[in-house]
Motif scaffolding. Sequence first.
Motif, mmCIF file in Angstrom:
data_model
loop_
_atom_site.group_PDB
_atom_site.id
_atom_site.type_symbol
_atom_site.label_atom_id
_atom_site.label_comp_id
_atom_site.label_asym_id
_atom_site.label_seq_id
_atom_site.Cartn_x
_atom_site.Cartn_y
_atom_site.Cartn_z
ATOM 1 N N THR A 25 0.835 -1.200 0.000
ATOM 2 C CA THR A 25 0.000 0.000 0.000
ATOM 3 C C THR A 25 0.870 1.251 0.000
ATOM 4 O OG1 THR A 25 -1.631 -1.248 1.262
ATOM 5 C CG2 THR A 25 -1.935 1.131 1.179
ATOM 6 N N SER A 26 1.893 1.264 0.863
ATOM 7 C CA SER A 26 2.812 2.412 0.903
ATOM 8 C C SER A 26 3.539 2.547 -0.430
ATOM 9 C CB SER A 26 3.860 2.220 1.991
ATOM 10 O OG SER A 26 3.256 2.032 3.236
ATOM 11 N N TYR A 27 3.989 1.402 -0.953
ATOM 12 C CA TYR A 27 4.728 1.377 -2.205
ATOM 13 C C TYR A 27 3.896 1.997 -3.328
ATOM 14 C CZ TYR A 27 7.094 -0.749 -6.252
ATOM 15 O OH TYR A 27 7.733 -0.966 -7.434
ATOM 16 N N GLU A 28 2.620 1.595 -3.396
ATOM 17 C CA GLU A 28 1.742 2.101 -4.443
ATOM 18 C C GLU A 28 1.443 3.589 -4.247
ATOM 19 O OE1 GLU A 28 -1.462 -0.559 -5.359
ATOM 20 O OE2 GLU A 28 -2.396 0.931 -6.652
ATOM 21 N N GLN A 29 1.324 3.991 -2.992
ATOM 22 C CA GLN A 29 1.100 5.410 -2.706
ATOM 23 C C GLN A 29 2.286 6.249 -3.215
ATOM 24 O OE1 GLN A 29 -1.687 6.824 -1.564
ATOM 25 N NE2 GLN A 29 -0.742 8.848 -1.745
ATOM 26 N N PHE A 30 3.477 5.735 -3.011
ATOM 27 C CA PHE A 30 4.660 6.433 -3.529
ATOM 28 C C PHE A 30 4.642 6.480 -5.060
ATOM 29 C CE2 PHE A 30 6.981 5.512 0.602
ATOM 30 C CZ PHE A 30 7.183 6.849 0.926
ATOM 31 N N LEU A 31 4.210 5.374 -5.682
ATOM 32 C CA LEU A 31 4.153 5.355 -7.152
ATOM 33 C C LEU A 31 3.172 6.403 -7.663
ATOM 34 C CD1 LEU A 31 4.243 1.541 -7.966
ATOM 35 C CD2 LEU A 31 6.119 3.190 -8.108
ATOM 36 N N LYS A 32 2.076 6.569 -6.916
ATOM 37 C CA LYS A 32 1.092 7.591 -7.264
ATOM 38 C C LYS A 32 1.755 8.973 -7.235
ATOM 39 C CE LYS A 32 -3.480 9.191 -5.857
ATOM 40 N NZ LYS A 32 -4.542 9.062 -4.845
ATOM 41 N N PRO A 90 -12.351 3.437 -7.688
ATOM 42 C CA PRO A 90 -11.718 2.661 -6.613
ATOM 43 C C PRO A 90 -10.808 1.550 -7.157
ATOM 44 C CG PRO A 90 -14.086 2.181 -6.758
ATOM 45 C CD PRO A 90 -13.803 3.294 -7.725
ATOM 46 N N GLU A 91 -10.934 1.247 -8.460
ATOM 47 C CA GLU A 91 -10.111 0.209 -9.083
ATOM 48 C C GLU A 91 -8.763 0.751 -9.542
ATOM 49 O OE1 GLU A 91 -11.554 -3.201 -10.023
ATOM 50 O OE2 GLU A 91 -12.517 -2.412 -8.215
ATOM 51 N N ARG A 92 -8.582 2.041 -9.389
ATOM 52 C CA ARG A 92 -7.368 2.676 -9.901
ATOM 53 C C ARG A 92 -6.126 2.093 -9.236
ATOM 54 N NH1 ARG A 92 -6.799 5.798 -14.073
ATOM 55 N NH2 ARG A 92 -5.292 7.484 -14.043
ATOM 56 N N ARG A 93 -5.161 1.679 -10.054
ATOM 57 C CA ARG A 93 -3.920 1.105 -9.544
ATOM 58 C C ARG A 93 -2.739 1.870 -10.121
ATOM 59 N NH1 ARG A 93 -4.186 -3.799 -7.153
ATOM 60 N NH2 ARG A 93 -2.307 -2.897 -6.266
ATOM 61 N N TYR A 94 -1.659 1.895 -9.351
ATOM 62 C CA TYR A 94 -0.444 2.578 -9.775
ATOM 63 C C TYR A 94 0.665 1.539 -9.863
ATOM 64 C CZ TYR A 94 -3.323 6.553 -8.756
ATOM 65 O OH TYR A 94 -4.368 7.438 -8.770
ATOM 66 N N LEU A 95 1.271 1.453 -11.013
ATOM 67 C CA LEU A 95 2.255 0.406 -11.268
ATOM 68 C C LEU A 95 3.571 1.005 -11.741
ATOM 69 C CD1 LEU A 95 -0.097 -1.801 -13.455
ATOM 70 C CD2 LEU A 95 0.474 -2.239 -11.071
ATOM 71 N N LEU A 96 4.627 0.290 -11.423
ATOM 72 C CA LEU A 96 5.946 0.705 -11.897
ATOM 73 C C LEU A 96 6.313 -0.134 -13.109
ATOM 74 C CD1 LEU A 96 8.551 2.372 -11.460
ATOM 75 C CD2 LEU A 96 9.358 0.513 -10.011
ATOM 76 N N ALA A 97 6.712 0.532 -14.170
ATOM 77 C CA ALA A 97 7.245 -0.161 -15.341
ATOM 78 C C ALA A 97 8.585 0.473 -15.674
ATOM 79 C CB ALA A 97 6.287 -0.013 -16.520
ATOM 80 N N PHE A 98 9.316 -0.142 -16.562
ATOM 81 C CA PHE A 98 10.572 0.459 -17.010
ATOM 82 C C PHE A 98 10.537 0.553 -18.524
ATOM 83 C CE2 PHE A 98 11.720 -0.456 -12.742
ATOM 84 C CZ PHE A 98 12.653 0.513 -12.423
ATOM 85 N N LYS A 99 10.935 1.733 -19.011
ATOM 86 C CA LYS A 99 10.823 2.038 -20.428
ATOM 87 C C LYS A 99 12.205 2.158 -21.052
ATOM 88 C CE LYS A 99 8.660 5.674 -23.182
ATOM 89 N NZ LYS A 99 7.568 5.296 -23.966
ATOM 90 N N ALA A 100 12.339 1.590 -22.257
ATOM 91 C CA ALA A 100 13.617 1.675 -22.974
ATOM 92 C C ALA A 100 13.806 3.066 -23.556
ATOM 93 C CB ALA A 100 13.648 0.654 -24.094
#
Length: 137
Positions: free
Chosen positions: A9-16, A127-137
């Motif tokens: 939860t904290s991790y996703e909050q930071f991603l936001k 409420p379904e909104r999710r924050y994800l980390l990806a890496f881009k070339a």
Amino acid sequence: MEERPFNDTSYEQFLKEKRVMGSKCKNCGALSLPPRPICISCFGKKMEWVEFKGTGSLAAFSSIVVAPPYMAKEGFNRNNPYLVGVVELEEGAKTVARITGFDAKKPELIKVGTPLKAEFLEKGEGPERRYLLAFKA
Ligand SMILES: [Zn+2]
């Protein structure tokens, strides 16, 4: 420093907030992304937050043709694969993430060692909104 618990939860909050935050073991210094409450190296429980620059390089990858349901919803399937890879972060830790910016249909053209940069993805609505980390070339 940050007082948030070392969980998803904290991790996703930071991603936001568009910050790449992981944990660092106060005992042995091991880094973890995503953050973990217990050190993966020495099993110590004293952790602190550490902000990653969000830069690294591609260490390994897979082109995924059989998508789990939440990825299938985004339109990924046998004819439209996506990439998941191991990213070696500039700080030395490794993480697994979605990889973007390559043609997943031509994995033979993707080179291990390619520099990558963090990309913050937002999926779903309300409420379904999710924050994800990806890496881009
Ligand atoms: Zn440790």
